[in-house]
Scaffold this active site. Structure first.
Site, PDB file in Angstrom:
ATOM      1  CG  ASP A  48      -2.175   0.905   0.955  1.00 39.29           C
ATOM      2  OD1 ASP A  48      -2.230   1.582  -0.095  1.00 39.29           O
ATOM      3  OD2 ASP A  48      -3.066   0.959   1.821  1.00 39.29           O
ATOM      4  CG  ASP A  86      -5.753  -5.332   2.321  1.00 34.77           C
ATOM      5  OD1 ASP A  86      -6.367  -4.635   1.497  1.00 34.77           O
ATOM      6  OD2 ASP A  86      -5.405  -4.903   3.440  1.00 34.77           O
ATOM      7  CB  CYS A  89     -10.115 -25.983  10.361  1.00 34.11           C
ATOM      8  SG  CYS A  89      -8.644 -24.996  10.007  1.00 34.11           S
ATOM      9  CB  CYS A  95      -4.997 -24.745  10.642  1.00 33.42           C
ATOM     10  SG  CYS A  95      -5.669 -24.430  12.285  1.00 33.42           S
ATOM     11  CB  CYS A 125      -8.413 -27.258  13.697  1.00 36.22           C
ATOM     12  SG  CYS A 125      -9.052 -25.582  13.811  1.00 36.22           S
ATOM     13  CG  HIS A 161      -8.388 -21.422  13.045  1.00 36.35           C
ATOM     14  ND1 HIS A 161      -8.930 -22.567  12.498  1.00 36.35           N
ATOM     15  CD2 HIS A 161      -9.414 -20.528  13.126  1.00 36.35           C
ATOM     16  CE1 HIS A 161     -10.213 -22.384  12.280  1.00 36.35           C
ATOM     17  NE2 HIS A 161     -10.539 -21.161  12.652  1.00 36.35           N
TER      18      HIS A 161
END
Ligand code: PRF
Ligand code: ZN
Length: 372
Positions: A92, A266, A304, A306, A309, A335
């Protein structure tokens, strides 16, 4: 060498499945870009960010020019090398962060003069030096320097602000050094006024950017108004270029914006929420600080993949948060980024299959259920 390019592979209503080619790799759209403001996605190793499916991250001109400094980043081999993220990076342009992070600042036709939030030192950002800093950072995608018009605002003030941003967009474009596989995006402003948004798009189109962002939204107008602005704005945007909705958002914001034709997003939400114990799941948000998790042996989200999890209970995550152990925010950030990337993957699959309407219905029904 790869040229910077964008291809629409499939559409479902106004939604698009696409692919961006860059010098640093491909990006499948719709895409969510995790925020790595100061040259790190806070609490995560870059290889783990990549493992969630993220293909591009965001960096910030404002923060990096102050610390460690653009010339130093350049000497360290650029942002990709410095932070060990070989993939695409979008930066940005700084104006938005100056307005939200600094108290003492002065805006003129030339640019913005401000005091650093770190040590109070004086700095100036202009379209020219913002573009030059992003070159030194080695940004794959450079953003034009703009003013994010505050909300609410009178139409006359919004028009002046948008026209200043359009003059700055022209100066940014002139300062941009074209390189193979690199691109620069213009930013549409105009607040909630359709005629101003249209004028902004017309002016940006003349500059033939590699992509177009929608700025000045998610600044307090609410989801309904944001969607209404997208409904009037999106049909006027170039179709052959990527479209990026800056700083958005919650999962339901992203789903609604994809339906309306946005390709890129984003937001600090998954990373920041991870550090404050808030987790995103298919059934809405869960606060792991809550005592109801004390003895809960179930995973945070059984669907999930990840590590938070797969390998740990809600009770353990709750314990880490309560004990203020750094592994707590690290696991919840991981996560949340995984959850956002899974959402984008599912949105892309639905567009490809032509089943986006059914997907949105199921998404909303699941979110409404709430955590068990
Ligand atoms: N302009 C820039 N960055 C931004 C915004 C903007 O309008 C927003 C608005 N949601 C977030 N980030 N340059
Ligand atoms: Zn998870």
């Amino acid at each position: 060498m790869t040229a910077f390019s964008f291809e629409v592979l499939a559409t479902d209503g106004a939604a698009r499945l696409g692919k961006i080619q860059t010098a640093h790799g491909e990006i499948d759209t719709p895409v969510f870009m995790p925020v790595g403001t100061v040259g790190t996605v806070k609490g995560m190793m870059p290889e783990n960010v990549a493992a969630t499916g993220a293909q591009i991250i965001l960096g910030n001109t404002y923060h990096l020019m102050l610390r460690p400094g653009a010339d130093r980043v350049q000497r360290l081999g650029g942002l990709h090398t410095m932070m060990n993220w070989p993939g695409p990076i979008l930066t940005d342009s700084g104006g938005f962060q100056v307005m939200s992070l600094t108290k003492l600042r002065k805006m003129t036709e030339e640019g913005v003069t401000f005091r650093s939030h770190i040590d109070g030192s004086r700095h100036t950002l202009t379209p020219e030096n913002s573009t030059d800093i992003q070159y030194k950072l080695d940004a794959t995608i450079t953003m034009a320097f703009d003013e994010c018009t505050p909300y609410p605002v009178e139409k006359k003030v919004a028009a002046e602000s948008m026209r200043l941003s359009m003059r700055w967009a022209r100066r940014s474009r002139e300062a941009f050094v074209p390189r193979d596989g690199y691109g620069q995006f213009g930013i549409v402003q105009g607040s909630v006024f359709p005629e101003l948004r249209e004028e902004s798009i017309t002016k940006l189109r003349e500059l033939d950017f590699e992509g177009y962002a929608v700025g000045g939204l998610a600044v307090g107008e609410g989801q309904e108004m944001m969607f209404r602005v997208l409904d009037s704005t999106m049909p006027k945007m170039p179709t052959a270029k990527p479209r990026y909705l800056m700083g958005v958002g919650k999962p339901s914001d992203i789903v609604g914006a994809v339906v309306r034709g946005i390709d890129m997003f984003d937001c600090v939400m998954p990373t920041r929420s991870g550090r404050t114990a808030q987790a995103f799941t298919r059934r809405g948000t869960v606060n792991l600080r809550n005592a109801r998790h004390l003895d809960d042996t179930r995973p945070l989200d059984e669907s999930c993949s990840c590590p938070a999890c797969r390998n740990y209970s809600r009770a353990y995550l709750h314990h880490l948060i309560r004990a203020e152990e750094m592994l707590g925010p690290m696991l919840l950030t991981w996560h949340n980024i995984q959850h956002y990337q899974d959402l984008m993957r599912d949105l892309r699959a639905a567009i490809k299959a032509g089943t986006l309407t059914q997907f949105v219905q199921a998404f909303e029904a699941q979110q409404a259920l709430g955590d068990i």
